[in-house]
Design an enzyme around this catalytic site. Structure first.
Site, PDB file in Angstrom:
ATOM      1  N   ASP A 196      -3.939 -12.301   6.625  1.00  0.00           N
ATOM      2  CA  ASP A 196      -2.927 -12.142   5.576  1.00  0.00           C
ATOM      3  C   ASP A 196      -3.472 -12.810   4.330  1.00  0.00           C
ATOM      4  O   ASP A 196      -3.600 -14.041   4.273  1.00  0.00           O
ATOM      5  CB  ASP A 196      -1.612 -12.795   6.016  1.00  0.00           C
ATOM      6  N   ILE A 197      -3.801 -12.006   3.311  1.00  0.00           N
ATOM      7  CA  ILE A 197      -4.459 -12.574   2.130  1.00  0.00           C
ATOM      8  C   ILE A 197      -3.514 -13.412   1.270  1.00  0.00           C
ATOM      9  O   ILE A 197      -3.971 -14.053   0.324  1.00  0.00           O
ATOM     10  CB  ILE A 197      -5.126 -11.477   1.267  1.00  0.00           C
ATOM     11  N   GLN A 205       9.074  -7.767  -9.351  1.00  0.00           N
ATOM     12  CA  GLN A 205       7.960  -6.842  -9.174  1.00  0.00           C
ATOM     13  C   GLN A 205       6.652  -7.459  -9.666  1.00  0.00           C
ATOM     14  O   GLN A 205       5.612  -7.359  -9.011  1.00  0.00           O
ATOM     15  CB  GLN A 205       8.224  -5.547  -9.949  1.00  0.00           C
ATOM     16  N   TYR A 241       2.734  -3.031 -11.281  1.00  0.00           N
ATOM     17  CA  TYR A 241       1.594  -2.704 -10.418  1.00  0.00           C
ATOM     18  C   TYR A 241       0.339  -2.492 -11.266  1.00  0.00           C
ATOM     19  O   TYR A 241      -0.747  -2.979 -10.936  1.00  0.00           O
ATOM     20  CB  TYR A 241       1.908  -1.452  -9.610  1.00  0.00           C
ATOM     21  N   VAL A 243      -0.378  -3.725 -14.239  1.00  0.00           N
ATOM     22  CA  VAL A 243      -0.899  -4.993 -14.772  1.00  0.00           C
ATOM     23  C   VAL A 243      -1.669  -5.746 -13.685  1.00  0.00           C
ATOM     24  O   VAL A 243      -2.729  -6.324 -13.943  1.00  0.00           O
ATOM     25  CB  VAL A 243       0.235  -5.855 -15.333  1.00  0.00           C
ATOM     26  N   LYS A 287      -3.339  -4.503 -11.263  1.00  0.00           N
ATOM     27  CA  LYS A 287      -4.623  -3.848 -11.030  1.00  0.00           C
ATOM     28  C   LYS A 287      -5.569  -4.000 -12.224  1.00  0.00           C
ATOM     29  O   LYS A 287      -6.787  -4.047 -12.040  1.00  0.00           O
ATOM     30  CB  LYS A 287      -4.399  -2.367 -10.706  1.00  0.00           C
TER      31      LYS A 287
END
Length: 280
Positions: free
Chosen positions: A65-66, A106, A193, A195, A197
């Site tokens: 689990d990172i 989020q 999401y 941002v 990435k």
């Protein structure tokens, strides 16, 4: 006496389904060495391994689990004791936060997993990379810098003296802005999401600089890859198979000698700070 295996080794995170599963399948078909499928859920991970073994392949499994430092530390200890080193690391694990959450929630969830989770795992495992090792960070088409509307913020990501520490501060600044509902006003846009990435892609470039400075004698490479719009839990309406989504990761891991680049889903090298690449 403890004997360390010298077999070549590849690790894939978040690999019990979707693109990660397809990457493991492709590696098992081509890579001469041990291929580890890792996932947060050990039951789902073992089920994925069983499915691949039914196809005549032979992946191995380890829980990872990172977002859990204890899990990361346990995994590092296992790899160090059993193998002593890593030849390929594919950082595929990632999330797309539920759109019903507030933008602050989020932002925090996406960034903490997609950016900080990958950073923390990488920091733990990079000392174990063997000579000529390849690292792949699975990003997205929304990991392009131009997906952030503000030119001022874009400039911060492109500063020539940007460090990983300062990039992390920038990502925390974004989370704070989103929690205060100022993200659009400040120029971050409305895609948390995306941002996360963008941060991951920028991190990739900085990690290559780190390799060149700290491990110049080891010939290490790291690249960011865009897998395409793939059928996954994140993209249920997509029409492209996970097997096609795995192609850019397999190219970066096995076939490419480039370093610190952004690789498109058709395996072209593109400018992560440039416009959307034209279809071939």
């Amino acid at each position: 006496m403890w004997v360390i295996s010298r077999k070549r080794k590849v690790l894939v995170t978040g690999a019990n389904k979707g693109i990660g599963y397809a990457i493991v399948k492709g590696l098992c078909e081509r890579f001469d060495g041990d291929v580890y499928l890792t996932s947060r859920d050990p039951v789902k991970g073992q089920e994925a391994v069983t499915k691949l073994k039914a196809l005549g392949l032979n992946p191995l499994f380890h829980q990872l689990d990172i977002t859990d430092q204890i899990s990361i530390d346990n995994f590092k200890k296992f790899i160090k004791e059993e193998y002593g080193g890593i030849d390929i690391l594919i950082n595929n694990a990632g999330v797309y936060a539920n759109q019903s959450l507030t933008m602050g929630e989020q932002a925090e969830y996406n960034v903490n997993v997609n950016y900080f989770g990958t950073l923390n795992l990488s920091s733990a495992l990079f000392p174990l990379l063997r000579n000529n090792a390849h690292v792949v960070n699975v990003t997205s088409s929304v990991g392009r810098l131009q997906r952030i509307p503000s030119m001022d913020i874009q400039k911060k990501f492109k500063e020539p003296d940007l460090t990983i520490e300062n990039l992390s501060k920038l990502m925390k600044e974004y989370i704070k802005t989103a929690k205060e509902n100022r993200h659009v006003e400040e120029g971050w846009g409305s895609n948390a999401y995306g941002v996360s990435k963008v941060g991951l892609t920028a991190l990739t470039m900085l990690q290559q600089k780190f390799f060149d400075q700290q491990y110049s004698n080891k010939n290490l490479s790291i690249n960011a890859v865009h897998p395409g719009w793939i059928q996954t839990d994140m993209n249920k309406t997509a029409t492209t198979s996970p097997e096609n989504g795995a192609k850019s990761s397999l190219f970066a891991a096995l076939d490419s000698n480039v370093k610190g680049q952004y690789i498109w889903n058709d395996c072209r090298i593109v400018d992560w700070a440039g416009p959307l690449p034209q279809r071939m």
